[in-house]
Every structure is written in C-alpha cells, then in structure tokens.
Design an enzyme around this catalytic site. Structure first.
Site, PDB file in Angstrom:
ATOM      1  N   HIS A 110       0.811  -1.218   0.000  1.00  0.00           N
ATOM      2  CA  HIS A 110       0.000   0.000   0.000  1.00  0.00           C
ATOM      3  C   HIS A 110       0.847   1.273   0.000  1.00  0.00           C
ATOM      4  CE1 HIS A 110       0.343  -0.150   4.522  1.00  0.00           C
ATOM      5  NE2 HIS A 110       0.402   1.158   4.361  1.00  0.00           N
ATOM      6  N   ASP A 113       0.041  -7.561   1.328  1.00  0.00           N
ATOM      7  CA  ASP A 113       0.549  -6.199   1.540  1.00  0.00           C
ATOM      8  C   ASP A 113       2.069  -6.142   1.643  1.00  0.00           C
ATOM      9  OD1 ASP A 113       0.261  -3.489   1.647  1.00  0.00           O
ATOM     10  OD2 ASP A 113      -0.209  -3.388   3.772  1.00  0.00           O
ATOM     11  N   GLY A 126       3.102   6.598   8.182  1.00  0.00           N
ATOM     12  CA  GLY A 126       4.460   6.773   7.654  1.00  0.00           C
ATOM     13  C   GLY A 126       5.402   5.688   8.123  1.00  0.00           C
ATOM     14  N   ASN A 127       5.024   4.978   9.201  1.00  0.00           N
ATOM     15  CA  ASN A 127       5.820   3.842   9.671  1.00  0.00           C
ATOM     16  C   ASN A 127       5.619   2.614   8.785  1.00  0.00           C
ATOM     17  OD1 ASN A 127       5.764   5.003  12.870  1.00  0.00           O
ATOM     18  ND2 ASN A 127       7.557   3.854  12.211  1.00  0.00           N
ATOM     19  N   SER A 128       4.565   2.610   7.959  1.00  0.00           N
ATOM     20  CA  SER A 128       4.269   1.457   7.126  1.00  0.00           C
ATOM     21  C   SER A 128       5.480   1.054   6.289  1.00  0.00           C
ATOM     22  CB  SER A 128       3.090   1.760   6.191  1.00  0.00           C
ATOM     23  OG  SER A 128       1.894   1.875   6.904  1.00  0.00           O
ATOM     24  N   THR A 156       2.928  -2.514   9.577  1.00  0.00           N
ATOM     25  CA  THR A 156       1.917  -2.444   8.521  1.00  0.00           C
ATOM     26  C   THR A 156       0.712  -1.587   8.857  1.00  0.00           C
ATOM     27  OG1 THR A 156       2.541  -4.609   7.674  1.00  0.00           O
ATOM     28  CG2 THR A 156       0.336  -3.849   7.122  1.00  0.00           C
ATOM     29  N   ALA A 157       0.152  -1.722  10.058  1.00  0.00           N
ATOM     30  CA  ALA A 157      -1.118  -1.066  10.354  1.00  0.00           C
ATOM     31  C   ALA A 157      -1.231  -0.773  11.838  1.00  0.00           C
ATOM     32  CB  ALA A 157      -2.285  -1.948   9.908  1.00  0.00           C
ATOM     33  N   LEU A 190      -4.362   0.174  14.992  1.00  0.00           N
ATOM     34  CA  LEU A 190      -5.764   0.239  15.374  1.00  0.00           C
ATOM     35  C   LEU A 190      -5.908   1.434  16.301  1.00  0.00           C
ATOM     36  CD1 LEU A 190      -8.499  -1.240  15.186  1.00  0.00           C
ATOM     37  CD2 LEU A 190      -7.888  -2.433  17.286  1.00  0.00           C
ATOM     38  N   LEU A 194      -3.678 -25.915  -0.551  1.00  0.00           N
ATOM     39  CA  LEU A 194      -3.833 -27.146   0.213  1.00  0.00           C
ATOM     40  C   LEU A 194      -5.117 -27.858  -0.189  1.00  0.00           C
ATOM     41  CD1 LEU A 194      -2.801 -28.999   2.456  1.00  0.00           C
ATOM     42  CD2 LEU A 194      -3.928 -27.508   4.122  1.00  0.00           C
ATOM     43  N   GLY A 195      -6.173 -27.092  -0.448  1.00  0.00           N
ATOM     44  CA  GLY A 195      -7.418 -27.693  -0.907  1.00  0.00           C
ATOM     45  C   GLY A 195      -8.365 -28.101   0.199  1.00  0.00           C
ATOM     46  N   GLY A 246     -12.665 -24.626   5.888  1.00  0.00           N
ATOM     47  CA  GLY A 246     -12.903 -24.899   7.303  1.00  0.00           C
ATOM     48  C   GLY A 246     -13.165 -23.634   8.071  1.00  0.00           C
TER      49      GLY A 246
END
Length: 447
Positions: free
Chosen positions: A107, A137, A209-211, A227-228, A230, A266-267, A270
């Site tokens: 991003h 990301d 800006g730390n991203s 990354t993010a 909260l 993996l297929g 769940g």
C-alpha cells in the site's frame, strides 16, 4: 500539629542514629558512573538503523465522482472518472545489501509511477518494483547503490508474547524515528486489513508513515514489517501490527524467482476451532483449524486429510486457528512440502502434503446475475474476487468496485464463484451481497 511534628522529628533522629554509617571511602554506584554502564539500545540501533529507509512516491490514480444532475438526463446515472495526482511517504527495510533489495508494504507504493528511496546518510535513489502482493501487503523494490547496510532476519515463528520489540520508521514524514515496546499478541487475524492476516501485535508506537518499516528484536534482527495500527483518526493507542518476517521471506523468494506470488493450495475449507465445535465433535482441543471439506484431488486429499480433522500444527509450529493456517499456507509457493499435525478422533497424526497450484476460475458476472454485468469475477481464497468492473456498467452503477471481495450472499458465506452462482439462482426479490472492501464490510443490494 506541634505534637505530630515532634513525633516525626524524633523518628527521623532515631533513624539517623540507628542507621549504619558508610565508610568514608565507599562510593554509591549510579547509572552513568564508571562502576556501572548505562543500559542503552543505542549500540544495536547504530548497526540497524542504516538498513531502514524512507520511501517517497508520486503518481496518479483514478478517482470517481457522481455525475452532476444536469448531465444525468443525457448520459444516465453513473460516475465520472478522472486521473488525480498523488504523493505519499512510507518506510522500507534493506534485506540484501549486495542486490539492493528493499522490502516495504504494497500500500506504500501502490499505483506509484515514481519511487524514491532515501538512506539514513541522506543519499537518494530511484527504485524499481520487483514484485508486489496486495493480498499480503508486501512489495519488493530494488535500488542500485554501494555501501548499503542490510538487516538480518529472525525466526518470527520463535517469538513469544512479552519479547521486547523496537519499531523503526518514518512517521508523519518527520524522518527516522525509533520506538520500543513488547510483543502484545501473536497470530492476530480477522481484522479485515489484508487478505491474509497473521499479524504480530505490538505496543511499540507505530504511526502513519511507519508502514513498511522494521520491527526488530533486541539483537537488531528483523521480526516483522510494520503495517497497520488500530486507533481513532489514525493515531497511535499502543495497538500496532506487523507482518511476520518468515511470511515476508517466503513472499520475497517468489518475487525474486517469478516476479509474482505463485501461491500453493492445500485444498481444504474450514473454520476456526472453538469450544462449541470441539464439544459437538468430541475433540479434546480448543484451538486449531477445523476441516469442514477436503477438495477431491487436492494436496490435502492426497496427504490423507479428512473432513472433521483438526489441524493443530504446521511444520512443527502451533496453529491457533484456521485463519492462521490459511495465511501461512498462502505465502508458500507451489510445490512446497509441508507437515501437518492433526487430531483425528483423539489421535495425534502427522501428514505430509505437497502444495499444488491454485486453480482460478474466472467468470463473467452477467452469467450469475443481470445486475452484475460488467464485472469479472475470480475465485479467491474463501471469497470471490472482483477482478474488474467496466465503466458505466450495471455492476458499476450498483457500487461494485475492482478489488472488492464478495464474501457472502444474505449472510450466507461464499467461498467461490460456484457457490455464488448457486445462491443467486435460489434468491428471489432483493438480495444483499456482503462485500469486503479493504478493512470495511459493506452490503450491496441487487434485485
């Protein structure tokens, strides 16, 4: 007051009289004196911070605006799309000094036409994209420069809650900044921030800006890519998230080899194991990935996995949830061999699976519903990905956008285009599509 003062004075005098007198030559040590060195992170940071860079980007992106009422009589209802220039700032980490590889968030550099990397010593270089993956990301850049410093990678699977962390980045464009904290939690998922989530949570201050910056341990080894956060209004409240270094390492290896991520499959489908499921299935575990369905002919079926199994370990490491399993498997490439620790009827088993190529089903949405005409849909992981939306099409007019993930129909979960078609064929009247757009969940009504 006088009597109280007298009692206090007497007590102080008694303490002075009874306290042992230190020898005249004795010295009381204190931090900063010759007898004891001041504890500091500075020596470690002096080695690591040259490997953390500032990233500035420039480009243009398409923006949408509703057509003015006066024009709708000529063109009908729709949106006006135009290119708008943008600039942005972020951070990055040098992981290979010889090859000039710099890791950052997708991003940070998304849709950028120009990417400039600035080192701690002030030198700036134009960077080129080697690979990027919106779903996790992560992006890999390359610069041509001498005298670079790289950060060494830690085994992020060995992290424990309570381990010390240090975040390094470029918050608010201030320049390189260092903050510290601890690992607050591991395996965080279900936040709706990214397609694949297996975050390290930390209380080290992370801001805009730390991203793309570094999260390191006290040895100066990279444990994650910041990354993010909260928090309200984008401010730090001590809840930050980083992509684990092991996940990033797996993705970077695919960027270097293929220029893109070639996910292994993996297929299985769940859900996260919880107390309710464990009780109903008589499983003696409360955490793990509960297997609801095994795809015929898949890597999971060939390995011997069955519906009702509970996956508790991946390559010897504990799995807390099905979501964590998905995120870890999704970063591994086609042909990778993995070991699954499972519970089956209270028996502990170990199965070996070789990941297969993920089959992607692309469908014209008009074959599923008339109001979806103009959209191109593709099977994602436990969702239907909107790969493209034609301008002024019915799909665009109801609000569907490129990059949206259709995750449900009238609150019934959708895992692929086949399920979406089945649910829409049974629907009557107004139907609600549940959409994940970035970190938001919204509903689009179709008739």
């Amino acid at each position: 007051m006088k009597s109280q003062f007298s009692v206090l004075t007497a007590a102080i005098l008694a303490t002075l009289v009874l306290a042992p007198v230190a020898p005249a030559e004795a010295k009381i040590p204190f931090f900063g004196s010759d007898s004891q060195e001041m504890p500091s992170l500075a020596p470690m940071l002096e080695q690591v911070t040259p490997a953390v860079v500032n990233i500035s980007v420039a480009g243009s992106r398409e923006v949408k605006a509703r057509l003015p009422g006066g024009l709708e009589q000529f063109f009908g209802r729709g949106e006006l799309r135009q290119e708008q220039p943008f600039r942005g700032l972020g951070s990055g980490v040098i992981i290979d000094a010889k090859k000039g590889y710099v890791v950052t968030n997708h991003h940070v550099i998304n849709e950028a036409d120009e990417i400039e990397v600035t080192l701690k010593d002030g030198r700036s270089f134009k960077a080129k994209k080697i690979g990027e993956d919106p779903e996790s990301d992560i992006a890999l850049l390359q610069i041509e420069a001498d005298g670079l410093t790289q950060v060494e990678l830690a085994d992020s699977d060995a992290l424990r809650v309570g381990d010390f962390t240090v975040a390094i980045g470029n918050p608010f464009g201030l320049g390189q900044t260092v903050t510290s904290g601890i690992v607050s939690a591991l395996g965080r998922s279900g936040l709706g921030i990214e397609g694949y989530e297996d975050f390290i949570q930390t209380d080290a201050a992370i801001n805009s800006g730390n991203s793309g910056g570094a999260l390191v341990n006290l040895k100066g080894e990279l444990i994650g890519i910041n990354t993010a956060i909260l928090g309200p209004n984008g401010g730090n409240i001590g809840i930050g998230f980083a992509i684990p270094a092991n996940m990033m390492k797996n993705l970077v290896a695919q960027f270097v080899e293929f220029g893109e991520v070639r996910r292994g499959a993996l297929g299985v489908s769940g859900r996260d194991l919880n107390t309710e499921i464990a009780k109903s299935m008589n499983v003696k575990a409360n955490k793990g990935g509960f297997v609801q369905e095994v795809v015929p002919g898949s890597a999971a079926e060939k390995a011997g996995l069955k519906s009702g199994d509970v996956i508790t370990h991946l390559n010897g490491k504990r799995i807390e949830s099905f979501t964590e399993l998905q995120a870890k498997v999704a970063t591994l490439g086609v042909g990778k061999e993995i070991k699954l620790g499972i519970l089956r009827e209270d028996k502990e088993l170990t199965l070996t699976a070789k990941l297969q190529a993920r089959e992607e089903t692309v469908a014209e949405a008009k074959t599923l519903h008339p109001m979806l005409e103009g959209a191109t849909l593709k099977d994602g992981d436990d969702s239907v990905l909107v790969e493209d939306v034609a301008n002024r099409s019915p799909a665009a007019m109801i609000g569907l956008e490129k990059g949206d993930q259709i995750i449900g129909v009238s609150r019934v979960k959708v895992a692929n285009t086949k399920q979406l078609k089945e649910l829409l064929s049974k629907a009557s009247g107004t139907t609600a599509l549940q959409i994940q757009r970035g970190n938001r969940i919204l509903y689009i009504l179709i008739r």
